[in-house]
Scaffold this active site. Sequence first.
Site, short mmCIF file in Angstrom:
data_model
loop_
_atom_site.label_atom_id
_atom_site.label_comp_id
_atom_site.label_asym_id
_atom_site.label_seq_id
_atom_site.Cartn_x
_atom_site.Cartn_y
_atom_site.Cartn_z
CB VAL A 140 3.39 0.54 4.27
CG1 VAL A 140 2.26 0.24 5.24
CG2 VAL A 140 4.35 1.57 4.88
CG ASP A 197 8.02 14.12 6.24
OD1 ASP A 197 7.93 15.07 5.42
OD2 ASP A 197 8.18 12.95 5.88
CB ILE A 217 -0.98 0.03 1.19
CG1 ILE A 217 -0.25 -0.13 2.53
CG2 ILE A 217 -2.05 -1.02 1.03
CD1 ILE A 217 -1.15 -0.01 3.75
N GLY A 218 2.13 1.15 0.12
CA GLY A 218 2.95 2.36 0.10
C GLY A 218 4.41 2.07 0.27
CE LYS A 231 7.71 3.09 8.10
NZ LYS A 231 7.53 4.42 8.73
CE1 TYR A 276 14.48 8.10 7.00
CE2 TYR A 276 12.35 9.14 6.71
CZ TYR A 276 13.72 9.23 6.86
OH TYR A 276 14.32 10.46 6.86
N GLY A 277 10.78 2.86 4.53
CA GLY A 277 10.27 1.50 4.55
C GLY A 277 9.12 1.27 3.60
#
Length: 359
Positions: free
Chosen positions: A53, A163, A45-46, A68, A50-51
């Site tokens: 998901v 952020d 989904i994303g 994640k 940094y990772g």
Amino acid sequence: MDVTGEEELGPIRLKSLKNKVFTVPKNDRFGMCRSVRGFEKLNRIGEGTYGIVYRARDTKSDEIVALKKVRMDKEKDGIPISSLREITLLLRLRHPNIVELKEVVVGSHLESLFLVMSYCEQDLASLLENIQTPFSEAQVKCIILQLLRGLRYLHHNFIIHRDLKVSNLLMTDKGCVKIADFGLARRYGVPQQPMTPRVVTLWYRAPELLLGSKTQTTALDMWAVGCILAELLAHKPLLPGTSEIQQLDLIVQLLGTPNETIWPGFSDLPLIGQYSLRKQPYNNLKNKFTWLSEAGHRLLNLLFMYNPQRRASAKDCLESSYFKEKPLPCEPDLMPTFPHHRNKRAASQAESHSKRSKV
């Protein structure tokens, strides 16, 4: 923070060492760290800095969660500092408008680490790109009020997110907005410690950061709130700069040229000598949002104060008359539901970042 030693994280302890050891001793809250094999990955989904998901199913409880995976491919000294910070903070944060870290699980290798988060069906960036009818003003107010409540909680606990952007705001099918992605979040205190100014995605970055200030306060989150509010009202990004120079120029075009009178200390900012700002004496927010009420303009102007010390706080904004006038904010459970755009992404599409995620 010493990432070569042991990091105390409240109910769990992590080690980030040269040989990438990760340990979670028995504890009252999580017990032993579970294996990621206890989760069935459903779809991606994303993906961020940094990772990656995934939407996943907990095979033990049958609950749908967000999984994640911590990005390790560029790490030589163990768990990334951003992930340590995110885990540290999220373990302590409990608020309806902040994404919940449920547990930490590990893969087949010691350097394989996953965060199990509460699942939200939408992110605002995907919604803005896909919905046929833009959010109404009542719906915008509902979203922003929830964002402000989450921020009031964060700032009360001396945490700056650093952020905030529409892609880091998630929403459930019940209309609950949650702040996510704490990889750049930091604690702050007195005396303030210098921090790197290269944070916050460019379109949402406050002018003090663009001009090199290393003193960071909750005011930089509030500038981002102003950008998000304006984006939801205008149905498009407010300040879509492609470089730091252009970003500053767009800000000046919108708000006028800053000076020492309205922003004491402006001329002493580290990067001020590198820019030649255009001479623009007018604030054009009213021209940009001609249909917005006086209370709405007042709120935007308070969020876009050049002087960080005078910028509105989350608490101030929650008391704004803008949220008390018609159209009144709708209740979260009356927010419309939308197709799950994140779940429809093909793997190849998920690997490419949208413009909103670029710095």
